[in-house]
Design an enzyme around this catalytic site. Structure first.
Site, PDB file in Angstrom:
ATOM      1  N   LYS A  31       0.849  -1.196   0.000  1.00  0.00           N
ATOM      2  CA  LYS A  31       0.000   0.000   0.000  1.00  0.00           C
ATOM      3  C   LYS A  31       0.882   1.241   0.000  1.00  0.00           C
ATOM      4  CE  LYS A  31      -2.143   1.600   3.781  1.00  0.00           C
ATOM      5  NZ  LYS A  31      -1.822   3.067   3.828  1.00  0.00           N
ATOM      6  N   LYS A  60      -7.432   8.186  -0.785  1.00  0.00           N
ATOM      7  CA  LYS A  60      -8.683   8.606  -0.132  1.00  0.00           C
ATOM      8  C   LYS A  60      -9.233   9.906  -0.729  1.00  0.00           C
ATOM      9  CE  LYS A  60      -7.324   6.670   4.388  1.00  0.00           C
ATOM     10  NZ  LYS A  60      -5.873   6.429   4.146  1.00  0.00           N
ATOM     11  N   LEU A  61      -9.438   9.914  -2.036  1.00  0.00           N
ATOM     12  CA  LEU A  61      -9.907  11.133  -2.696  1.00  0.00           C
ATOM     13  C   LEU A  61     -11.276  11.558  -2.164  1.00  0.00           C
ATOM     14  CD1 LEU A  61      -8.866  10.585  -6.422  1.00  0.00           C
ATOM     15  CD2 LEU A  61      -7.548  11.529  -4.524  1.00  0.00           C
ATOM     16  N   ASP A  63     -13.582  15.113  -2.932  1.00  0.00           N
ATOM     17  CA  ASP A  63     -13.727  16.456  -3.485  1.00  0.00           C
ATOM     18  C   ASP A  63     -15.034  16.482  -4.266  1.00  0.00           C
ATOM     19  OD1 ASP A  63     -13.102  19.092  -4.585  1.00  0.00           O
ATOM     20  OD2 ASP A  63     -10.998  18.620  -4.160  1.00  0.00           O
ATOM     21  N   THR A 117     -10.073   3.660  10.962  1.00  0.00           N
ATOM     22  CA  THR A 117      -9.967   2.778  12.132  1.00  0.00           C
ATOM     23  C   THR A 117      -9.396   3.504  13.347  1.00  0.00           C
ATOM     24  OG1 THR A 117      -7.871   1.960  11.218  1.00  0.00           O
ATOM     25  CG2 THR A 117      -9.835   0.603  10.877  1.00  0.00           C
ATOM     26  N   GLN A 188      -4.241   3.122  16.188  1.00  0.00           N
ATOM     27  CA  GLN A 188      -5.429   2.383  15.767  1.00  0.00           C
ATOM     28  C   GLN A 188      -6.327   2.125  16.975  1.00  0.00           C
ATOM     29  OE1 GLN A 188      -6.030   1.856  12.677  1.00  0.00           O
ATOM     30  NE2 GLN A 188      -4.096   1.747  11.591  1.00  0.00           N
ATOM     31  N   GLY A 208       0.944  -2.526   8.637  1.00  0.00           N
ATOM     32  CA  GLY A 208       2.092  -1.651   8.441  1.00  0.00           C
ATOM     33  C   GLY A 208       3.198  -1.882   9.441  1.00  0.00           C
TER      34      GLY A 208
END
Length: 230
Positions: A31, A60-61, A63, A117, A188, A208
């Site tokens: 990612k 994470k667009l 608009d 999250t 988280q 991650g």
């Protein structure tokens, strides 16, 4: 997108990314988030793809519909496998995002973020002014995402089961907030282990720091992979 744990490449530079990836001799799912993409741009995507890895571009667009559509036209030219928007942008925005993506690429999957999250119920009520439970807020966004024709959502594993029950098991549930037993929670809030995520209906998991900040990242990855695929 292969059904492997998706490694969140939370690094600041391309050099750090390649140093990390050089440790592995196998295809991975990775990612690339905002921090890394804005620092490195499309060049990093090309170099990672040459290594044979699948890529989730996590921008994470959110608009107005036309802007998101045009942005997706550009992202569609990149060699990525999965991309996302914010479901809070609404059905029209999500529909236009998919249209923009499909103008140049019919294969990239597109999903929508429901609630991060890191979001707590207090934040949901006091800061977002959404007076329902987190579960109901997530399910509502998932319904909108399905109605807009997207492939799935980003959600906590804790919400995956109810989403599968209402929207079907084929609807993607890409779930961050994954921590092996004993790992630090970090920022988280709504977390599970890989095994629990699988049981709850996650279709993909994102991990991650338990891998990238591990003293033994290859071992950590393989343990998580084994528990996810077993």
């Amino acid at each position: 997108m292969r059904n492997l744990p998706i490694i969140a490449l939370d690094f600041k530079s391309a050099d750090e990314v390649h140093t990390f990836l050089n440790k592995f001799n196998e295809p991975l799912c990775v990612k690339i988030g905002m921090e890394l993409f804005y620092q490195t741009g499309p060049a990093l995507i090309k170099s990672i793809k040459k290594r044979g890895h699948d890529i989730f571009l996590d921008l994470k667009l959110h608009d107005i519909p036309n802007t998101v559509s045009k942005a997706m036209e550009g992202l569609a030219r990149l060699d990525i496998d999965l991309v996302n928007v914010h479901a809070a942008g609404g059905i029209k925005m999500m529909e236009e995002a998919k249209k923009g993506l499909r103008k140049h690429n019919a294969d990239i999957k597109i999903i929508a973020v429901t609630q991060l999250t890191s979001t707590t119920e207090r934040q949901l009520h006091e800061e977002q002014n959404i007076q329902t439970s987190i579960e109901e807020a997530v399910l509502n966004y998932a319904r909108l995402t399905k109605k807009a024709g997207l492939d799935g959502v980003v959600c906590s594993p804790l919400e995956a089961k109810m989403i599968s029950k209402e929207l079907g098991s084929d609807f993607l549930k890409v779930t961050p907030g994954i921590r092996p037993k004993g790992a630090a929670r970090n920022d988280q809030q709504r977390i599970t282990t890989p095994e629990e995520a699988k049981t709850l209906g996650s279709t993909h998991i994102v991990v991650g720091r338990p891998i990238t900040q591990s003293e033994h990242p290859i071992d950590s990855y393989h343990k998580i992979k084994e528990s996810w695929l077993s």
